[in-house]
Design a protein around this motif. Structure first.
Motif, mmCIF file in Angstrom:
data_model
loop_
_atom_site.group_PDB
_atom_site.id
_atom_site.type_symbol
_atom_site.label_atom_id
_atom_site.label_comp_id
_atom_site.label_asym_id
_atom_site.label_seq_id
_atom_site.Cartn_x
_atom_site.Cartn_y
_atom_site.Cartn_z
ATOM 1 N N THR A 1 0.847 -1.191 0.000
ATOM 2 C CA THR A 1 0.000 0.000 0.000
ATOM 3 C C THR A 1 0.886 1.246 0.000
ATOM 4 O OG1 THR A 1 -0.056 0.106 2.409
ATOM 5 C CG2 THR A 1 -1.734 -1.268 1.321
ATOM 6 N N ARG B 1 1.061 3.648 2.121
ATOM 7 C CA ARG B 1 1.636 3.871 3.447
ATOM 8 C C ARG B 1 2.774 2.884 3.732
ATOM 9 N NH1 ARG B 1 -0.832 7.254 6.897
ATOM 10 N NH2 ARG B 1 0.029 6.164 8.704
ATOM 11 N N ALA C 1 5.848 4.017 1.826
ATOM 12 C CA ALA C 1 6.510 5.129 2.508
ATOM 13 C C ALA C 1 7.263 4.637 3.739
ATOM 14 C CB ALA C 1 5.473 6.181 2.904
ATOM 15 N N ALA C 2 6.674 3.679 4.461
ATOM 16 C CA ALA C 2 7.311 3.156 5.669
ATOM 17 C C ALA C 2 8.599 2.406 5.331
ATOM 18 C CB ALA C 2 6.334 2.245 6.416
ATOM 19 N N THR D 1 5.939 11.498 -1.015
ATOM 20 C CA THR D 1 4.810 10.748 -0.452
ATOM 21 C C THR D 1 3.874 11.649 0.341
ATOM 22 O OG1 THR D 1 5.938 10.181 1.625
ATOM 23 C CG2 THR D 1 6.254 8.699 -0.262
ATOM 24 N N LEU E 1 3.745 11.927 3.468
ATOM 25 C CA LEU E 1 3.404 11.303 4.762
ATOM 26 C C LEU E 1 4.515 11.623 5.760
ATOM 27 C CD1 LEU E 1 2.199 7.885 3.317
ATOM 28 C CD2 LEU E 1 0.759 9.730 4.210
ATOM 29 N N LEU F 1 4.505 9.664 9.388
ATOM 30 C CA LEU F 1 4.885 8.261 9.231
ATOM 31 C C LEU F 1 6.358 8.142 8.858
ATOM 32 C CD1 LEU F 1 4.070 5.245 8.986
ATOM 33 C CD2 LEU F 1 3.562 5.697 6.572
ATOM 34 N N THR F 2 6.809 8.993 7.946
ATOM 35 C CA THR F 2 8.201 8.954 7.514
ATOM 36 C C THR F 2 9.147 9.229 8.676
ATOM 37 O OG1 THR F 2 7.653 9.633 5.247
ATOM 38 C CG2 THR F 2 9.896 10.041 5.984
ATOM 39 N N CYS G 1 9.351 6.211 11.048
ATOM 40 C CA CYS G 1 10.021 5.058 10.445
ATOM 41 C C CYS G 1 11.520 5.310 10.245
ATOM 42 C CB CYS G 1 9.353 4.684 9.125
ATOM 43 S SG CYS G 1 7.727 3.934 9.353
#
Length: 275
Positions: free
Chosen positions: A30, A32, A35-36, A246, A248, A251-252, A255
């Motif tokens: 996905t 997300r 990006a992770a 991305t 995000l 989240l980035t 991670c």
């Protein structure tokens, strides 16, 4: 411990990189998850840049503390040249690859389409990044192999074994860092591709162990560490650009932090065991 046993353990330390490579076979992640994966790889590689430069600077720092100006100048100059070639060299290489990709995508003239079909296939951007990461890690791992071989050659077998354990742990996380760009783009590399990426990234540990058994040379080690730091730094810059696209940010950030902590955790195991 015999020379053959040390060499065998050096090979095992290098090829633990294969533990992380199968992640590249993930199906259709996905947005997300993409990006992770990209961000965790950034964190691991940022740690590696710090770790590589720290080890490269140690001989120079030691020479400075002893006022050995010639040795420190030689080591510092070697590190600067290695960094320059590793970083700037990849910039120019990537520009050349970009021009090839553009010319391959834009055929012109009656027979151009047929010619383009017969031309060698240009590697995708994610594939090129994975190869660059494997190359940078391979340079780093060659220097690690030198450290293993040097320790064994000097009779410090317990240190050699600790280095093998530590580098083996590091390499397991580095395998993930290599294939993260492919997984993030949803490209599933073949098992043969993973085999070659593992050989490029992990094989130099074995070669470095062989060389280090017979050659103890700080300048050679600094040169390979400088090349590794420059090439890994270039890849970090590229992956950060992917992360920004991305959108995000939260989240980035988390991670990247996770990737950093994974790097420090494996390093802590070696330090604790050595203590």
């Amino acid at each position: 411990m015999s020379s053959a046993n040390v060499t065998l353990l050096g090979a095992i330390a290098g090829f633990t990189i294969y533990l992380g490579l199968p992640i590249g076979r993930l199906r259709a992640p996905t947005p997300r998850l993409k990006a992770a994966l990209n961000a965790v790889a950034i964190g691991i590689l940022v740690f590696l840049v710090w770790d590589v430069l720290t080890h490269a600077w140690e001989p120079v720092d030691e020479a400075l503390s002893k006022h050995e100006w010639g040795t420190s100048a030689s080591g510092g100059g070697t590190l600067a040249v290695g960094l320059t070639i590793g970083l700037a060299g990849l910039v120019h290489y990537d520009s050349w690859i970009g021009r090839r990709r553009t010319s391959a995508d834009r055929p012109s003239g009656p027979g151009a389409a047929a010619t383009a079909e017969l031309a060698p296939k240009v590697r995708s951007q994610a594939g090129a990044l994975a190869l660059m990461i494997a190359t940078g890690i391979g340079l780093h791992n060659f220097a690690e192999g030198l450290a293993i071989g040097n320790s064994a050659a000097q009779g410090e077998l317990s240190l050699a074994v600790l280095l093998i354990i530590g580098f083996g742990l590091h390499n397991a996380t580095e395998g993930f860092g290599i294939v993260a760009p492919l997984a993030a783009e949803g490209e599933r590399p073949s098992w043969l591709t993973l085999l070659w990426l593992g050989l490029i990234g992990g094989g130099p540990t074995f070669l470095g162990t062989l060389v280090g058994r017979h050659l103890v040379n700080d300048t050679l080690s600094i040169a390979f560490l400088g090349l590794a730091a420059g090439s890994i730094l270039y890849v970090v810059i590229e992956l950060l650009a992917v992360a920004r696209r991305t959108g995000l940010k939260t989240l980035t950030t988390w991670c990247i932090l996770l990737g950093l902590l994974l790097g420090f955790a494996t390093d802590a195991v070696v330090t604790a065991a050595g203590a």
